[in-house]
Design an enzyme around this catalytic site. Sequence first.
Site, PDB file in Angstrom:
ATOM      1  N   ILE A  95       0.826  -1.208   0.000  1.00  0.00           N
ATOM      2  CA  ILE A  95       0.000   0.000   0.000  1.00  0.00           C
ATOM      3  C   ILE A  95       0.861   1.258   0.000  1.00  0.00           C
ATOM      4  CG2 ILE A  95      -1.670   1.343   1.352  1.00  0.00           C
ATOM      5  CD1 ILE A  95      -2.852  -1.272   2.317  1.00  0.00           C
ATOM      6  N   GLY A 150       0.027  -5.612   0.728  1.00  0.00           N
ATOM      7  CA  GLY A 150      -0.996  -5.827  -0.284  1.00  0.00           C
ATOM      8  C   GLY A 150      -0.545  -6.745  -1.399  1.00  0.00           C
ATOM      9  N   ASP A 153      -1.646 -10.126  -0.432  1.00  0.00           N
ATOM     10  CA  ASP A 153      -3.085 -10.213  -0.698  1.00  0.00           C
ATOM     11  C   ASP A 153      -3.328 -10.526  -2.169  1.00  0.00           C
ATOM     12  OD1 ASP A 153      -4.384  -9.290   1.897  1.00  0.00           O
ATOM     13  OD2 ASP A 153      -3.103  -7.577   1.504  1.00  0.00           O
ATOM     14  N   GLU A 173       1.249  -5.868   7.662  1.00  0.00           N
ATOM     15  CA  GLU A 173       0.216  -4.999   8.233  1.00  0.00           C
ATOM     16  C   GLU A 173       0.345  -4.744   9.738  1.00  0.00           C
ATOM     17  OE1 GLU A 173      -1.399  -6.137   4.263  1.00  0.00           O
ATOM     18  OE2 GLU A 173      -0.203  -7.093   5.821  1.00  0.00           O
ATOM     19  N   ASP A 181      -6.535  -6.829   5.676  1.00  0.00           N
ATOM     20  CA  ASP A 181      -7.992  -6.887   5.515  1.00  0.00           C
ATOM     21  C   ASP A 181      -8.475  -7.046   4.083  1.00  0.00           C
ATOM     22  OD1 ASP A 181      -7.289  -4.387   4.616  1.00  0.00           O
ATOM     23  OD2 ASP A 181      -8.530  -3.252   6.018  1.00  0.00           O
TER      24      ASP A 181
END
Length: 304
Positions: A95, A150, A153, A173, A181
């Site tokens: 991110i 991310g 993810d 994170e 999330d």
Amino acid sequence: LPTNIKGTSRSVWLPGLSAVRTMSSGDPTPAYTTLSVSQPATSITHVELHRPEKRNAMNKAFWSEMVECFTQISGDPECRVVVVSGAGKVFTAGIDLMDMASVFQHEGGDVARNAWNMRRIIAKYQESFTVIERCPKPVVVAVHGACIGGGVDLITACDIRLCTQDAWFQVKEVDIGLAADVGTLQRLPKVIGSRSLVNELALTARKMYADEAKDSGLVSHVFPDKEAMMAGALEMAREIAGRSPVAVQGTKVNLIYSRDHSVAEGLDYMATWNMSMLQSEDIVKSAVASMEKKSPETITFSKL
């Protein structure tokens, strides 16, 4: 001439390097600011994270562009398989905290309404990677250098994961004060067999390097460098694209369904799926080719 890469569980034959070099356009595709999309070979789409000056950090535009891109790919009859990679020195730094800072800011007001708004935002970002998993076309992701936050993810929503020897992965994170999330905590336990290892990675934010990633099942092949990895990814994509799209896409859909359901439910869904798909002309074509000792890649399959 093709080159055989050693150290993999099977031989990966590499195409000419000129084909690999065409996989990056050098600039984002005009429709996007964070992605470069190209077609390096017949029926193959290459999606490249393209903010190299920012280490491919995920800004606000990235999240909506991923949804737009993979929604288009899902409905594209010309595409049978996707390769995802990152431009520049690393796959992604995760991110873009500077760009995304405003998302975490609140100006007071009713707590419940703030919470509902935050839930909508989180769901929007989750969709950016769920759209990869939902895409019926198999997605091969090729990771070099850092894959942080991310990035994990993203890759856990892909179907096949490859990496270079210098790659490393980090569920970052907790280091920035939040629980991951947008998919890692839900998909990584499905990818790695050891729940203890998943918990360790998520709770300590330590780095996992290529060899451990291979041993744990996070990736299936480790290549010596990015050029070799991209050549291997392209050849794997060509193998997939050469098979019946009815068979390939049905296989992906049912693999994901069975992952999240009982064996009995998976078998029932499979029977329902194949009661129509077994009537495909692709089966006859594939059977004839097999009897004639021909590769499936020699068959001309209709678009899907």
